[in-house]
Scaffold this active site. Structure first.
Site, PDB file in Angstrom:
ATOM      1  N   LYS A  56      79.461  21.901  20.379  1.00 31.40           N
ATOM      2  CA  LYS A  56      79.529  22.575  21.689  1.00 31.40           C
ATOM      3  C   LYS A  56      79.813  21.622  22.849  1.00 31.40           C
ATOM      4  CE  LYS A  56      76.770  26.688  20.695  1.00 31.40           C
ATOM      5  NZ  LYS A  56      75.583  27.473  21.033  1.00 31.40           N
ATOM      6  N   ASN A  94      80.815  27.523  24.005  1.00 28.46           N
ATOM      7  CA  ASN A  94      80.706  28.278  22.738  1.00 28.46           C
ATOM      8  C   ASN A  94      81.868  29.252  22.571  1.00 28.46           C
ATOM      9  OD1 ASN A  94      80.021  30.314  24.551  1.00 28.46           O
ATOM     10  ND2 ASN A  94      78.555  31.235  23.142  1.00 28.46           N
ATOM     11  N   ASP A 126      76.434  32.093  25.908  1.00 33.59           N
ATOM     12  CA  ASP A 126      75.120  32.221  25.249  1.00 33.59           C
ATOM     13  C   ASP A 126      74.085  32.907  26.140  1.00 33.59           C
ATOM     14  OD1 ASP A 126      75.493  31.247  22.660  1.00 33.59           O
ATOM     15  OD2 ASP A 126      75.246  29.163  23.272  1.00 33.59           O
ATOM     16  N   GLY A 140      61.560  25.339  25.607  1.00 38.23           N
ATOM     17  CA  GLY A 140      62.644  24.546  25.043  1.00 38.23           C
ATOM     18  C   GLY A 140      63.577  24.095  26.149  1.00 38.23           C
ATOM     19  N   ALA A 141      64.375  23.084  25.834  1.00 36.82           N
ATOM     20  CA  ALA A 141      65.297  22.545  26.849  1.00 36.82           C
ATOM     21  C   ALA A 141      66.582  22.058  26.201  1.00 36.82           C
ATOM     22  CB  ALA A 141      64.612  21.415  27.612  1.00 36.82           C
ATOM     23  N   GLY A 142      66.881  22.564  25.009  1.00 39.32           N
ATOM     24  CA  GLY A 142      68.129  22.195  24.325  1.00 39.32           C
ATOM     25  C   GLY A 142      69.279  23.042  24.839  1.00 39.32           C
ATOM     26  N   GLY A 143      70.369  23.069  24.074  1.00 36.12           N
ATOM     27  CA  GLY A 143      71.578  23.768  24.512  1.00 36.12           C
ATOM     28  C   GLY A 143      71.328  25.241  24.793  1.00 36.12           C
ATOM     29  N   TYR A 152      67.108  33.550  14.953  1.00 36.83           N
ATOM     30  CA  TYR A 152      67.485  34.791  14.256  1.00 36.83           C
ATOM     31  C   TYR A 152      67.476  34.650  12.741  1.00 36.83           C
ATOM     32  CZ  TYR A 152      72.026  32.471  14.602  1.00 36.83           C
ATOM     33  OH  TYR A 152      73.030  31.552  14.556  1.00 36.83           O
ATOM     34  N   GLY A 166      66.365  37.680  18.039  1.00 34.27           N
ATOM     35  CA  GLY A 166      67.541  36.956  18.535  1.00 34.27           C
ATOM     36  C   GLY A 166      68.874  37.614  18.205  1.00 34.27           C
TER      37      GLY A 166
HETATM   38  N1  LIG Z   1      70.247  34.217  19.174  1.00 32.68           N
HETATM   39  C1  LIG Z   1      71.300  33.473  19.501  1.00 32.68           C
HETATM   40  O1  LIG Z   1      72.402  33.993  19.767  1.00 32.68           O
HETATM   41  C2  LIG Z   1      71.165  31.990  19.574  1.00 32.68           C
HETATM   42  C3  LIG Z   1      72.130  31.217  20.251  1.00 32.68           C
HETATM   43  C4  LIG Z   1      71.954  29.827  20.311  1.00 32.68           C
HETATM   44  C5  LIG Z   1      70.847  29.243  19.697  1.00 32.68           C
HETATM   45  N2  LIG Z   1      69.940  30.027  19.042  1.00 32.68           N
HETATM   46  C6  LIG Z   1      68.749  29.431  18.406  1.00 32.68           C
HETATM   47  O2  LIG Z   1      68.001  28.751  19.405  1.00 32.68           O
HETATM   48  C7  LIG Z   1      67.299  27.650  18.816  1.00 32.68           C
HETATM   49  C8  LIG Z   1      67.554  26.385  19.641  1.00 32.68           C
HETATM   50  O3  LIG Z   1      68.935  26.044  19.544  1.00 32.68           O
HETATM   51  P1  LIG Z   1      69.553  24.817  20.380  1.00 32.68           P
HETATM   52  O4  LIG Z   1      70.994  24.783  20.077  1.00 32.68           O
HETATM   53  O5  LIG Z   1      69.110  24.882  21.794  1.00 32.68           O
HETATM   54  O6  LIG Z   1      68.809  23.565  19.682  1.00 32.68           O
HETATM   55  P2  LIG Z   1      68.557  22.114  20.297  1.00 32.68           P
HETATM   56  O7  LIG Z   1      69.571  21.786  21.332  1.00 32.68           O
HETATM   57  O8  LIG Z   1      68.396  21.223  19.114  1.00 32.68           O
HETATM   58  O9  LIG Z   1      67.128  22.227  21.056  1.00 32.68           O
HETATM   59  C9  LIG Z   1      65.955  22.444  20.326  1.00 32.68           C
HETATM   60  C10 LIG Z   1      64.755  22.587  21.283  1.00 32.68           C
HETATM   61  O10 LIG Z   1      63.618  22.886  20.477  1.00 32.68           O
HETATM   62  C11 LIG Z   1      62.558  21.971  20.792  1.00 32.68           C
HETATM   63  N3  LIG Z   1      61.784  21.739  19.575  1.00 32.68           N
HETATM   64  C12 LIG Z   1      62.272  21.471  18.329  1.00 32.68           C
HETATM   65  N4  LIG Z   1      61.259  21.321  17.456  1.00 32.68           N
HETATM   66  C13 LIG Z   1      60.100  21.493  18.179  1.00 32.68           C
HETATM   67  C14 LIG Z   1      58.715  21.451  17.851  1.00 32.68           C
HETATM   68  N5  LIG Z   1      58.300  21.228  16.598  1.00 32.68           N
HETATM   69  N6  LIG Z   1      57.822  21.699  18.830  1.00 32.68           N
HETATM   70  C15 LIG Z   1      58.229  21.957  20.100  1.00 32.68           C
HETATM   71  N7  LIG Z   1      59.522  21.987  20.480  1.00 32.68           N
HETATM   72  C16 LIG Z   1      60.440  21.761  19.528  1.00 32.68           C
HETATM   73  C17 LIG Z   1      63.249  20.733  21.289  1.00 32.68           C
HETATM   74  O11 LIG Z   1      62.334  20.016  22.089  1.00 32.68           O
HETATM   75  P3  LIG Z   1      62.620  18.484  22.564  1.00 32.68           P
HETATM   76  O12 LIG Z   1      63.543  18.604  23.748  1.00 32.68           O
HETATM   77  O13 LIG Z   1      61.275  17.990  22.904  1.00 32.68           O
HETATM   78  O14 LIG Z   1      63.260  17.793  21.389  1.00 32.68           O
HETATM   79  C18 LIG Z   1      64.411  21.321  22.079  1.00 32.68           C
HETATM   80  O15 LIG Z   1      63.984  21.699  23.369  1.00 32.68           O
HETATM   81  C19 LIG Z   1      67.789  27.559  17.364  1.00 32.68           C
HETATM   82  O16 LIG Z   1      66.843  28.175  16.537  1.00 32.68           O
HETATM   83  C20 LIG Z   1      69.090  28.355  17.371  1.00 32.68           C
HETATM   84  O17 LIG Z   1      69.358  28.953  16.108  1.00 32.68           O
HETATM   85  C21 LIG Z   1      70.078  31.385  18.980  1.00 32.68           C
END
Ligand SMILES: NC(=O)c1ccc[n+]([C@@H]2O[C@H](COP(=O)([O-])OP(=O)(O)OC[C@H]3O[C@@H](n4cnc5c(N)ncnc54)[C@H](OP(=O)(O)O)[C@@H]3O)[C@@H](O)[C@H]2O)c1
Length: 239
Positions: free
Chosen positions: A33, A54, A69, A94-97, A185, A206
């Protein structure tokens, strides 16, 4: 639509191939991404602010990157649930993508407040700035005070149906006046959503965001609104 498995580090080559092959548009997922950006001709404002794409479409001769998204989540709440984010106090965990995209979209949708709660505070700071004056970094205690809670961490991903896996925060903070969305999801029914229901909150999986972020792209490609129910049924079957 077809899926291409593109190895990490090869996003620019994939975009170059799409130009050569005359592909009409692309959807992009992890881990490409951010990396895909340098291979594009232009970005929409949301993609530029988020630093993540995306959704890719042609505008004349230009290949443009966009991000649907967060807008997908806001749309799914609105159209599938009749839930408006305007004026709501929100917490994004959370603070990822995915979290950053949701924070941005909630602020664009005029949520009254967007509190970011994340394990790593520095990343929470960056995410919260995407909501401008509506955003701030919070602590787990804030979760009890908001109307809408969005889990945008990957905690709960891959949990088995009867799992008592850890949830991203203490579900004891939840209450019946809240809507709790889990972006995870796989599975659709996460330990967090089960706990949220036990606390009397409205639990939202989700799937809606997944469908609507794709629908927004299809709409951009074709100029037509896709059949959301057919897409949701197909997604549900394949999950
Ligand atoms: N429904 C949809 O359409 C959709 C779309 C996009 C993503 N998603 C889902 O959203 C989720 C996140 O995706 P992403 O792309 O944002 O991932 P990402 O960029 O890797 O970010 C992951 C986030 O989760 C936190 N995290 C991971 N393990 C943890 C733990 N054990 N305890 C506390 N915090 C934790 C991380 O915290 P740190 O910053 O501290 O590392 C970070 O903030 C995934 O499950 C993905 O499948 C769903």
């Amino acid at each position: 639509m077809v899926a291409f498995e593109v190895p990490a580090g090869h996003a620019p080559a994939a975009i170059s191939a799409a130009r050569t092959l005359g592909i009409s548009g692309l959807m992009v997922t992890m881990p490409h991404k951010a990396e895909v950006i340098d291979a594009l001709d232009d970005l929409t404002e949301s993609a530029r602010e988020l630093g993540a794409v995306n959704s890719i479409y042609w505008s004349g001769e230009q290949l443009v990157g966009h991000n649907t998204d967060g807008e997908g989540l806001v749309r799914s709440l609105q159209l599938d649930r009749g839930y408006q984010v305007i004026g709501q106090r929100c917490a994004v965990i959370g603070a990822g993508g995915a979290a950053r995209s949701v924070v941005h979209a909630l602020a664009q949708g005029e949520a009254s407040e967007v509190v970011v709660v994340n394990r790593t505070p520095e990343r929470a700071e960056i995410a919260a700035t995407l909501a401008g004056s509506r955003g701030r970094v919070g602590s787990p205690a804030d979760i009890a005070e908001v109307d809408l809670v969005v889990n945008a961490t990957s905690v709960g991903m891959g949990a088995s149906a009867d799992a008592v896996d850890p949830t991203p925060f203490d579900p004891g903070l939840l209450h019946p006046d809240q809507v709790v969305v889990d972006l995870v999801y796989q599975p659709l029914e996460t330990p967090l959503l089960r706990a949220a229901r036990r606390m009397g909150a409205t639990a939202v999986d989700g799937l809606g965001m997944l469908v609507h972020q794709a629908a927004l792209t299809i709409e951009r490609w074709t100029g037509q609104e896709p059949d959301i129910e057919a897409m949701a049924a197909a997604a549900r079957r394949s999950l």
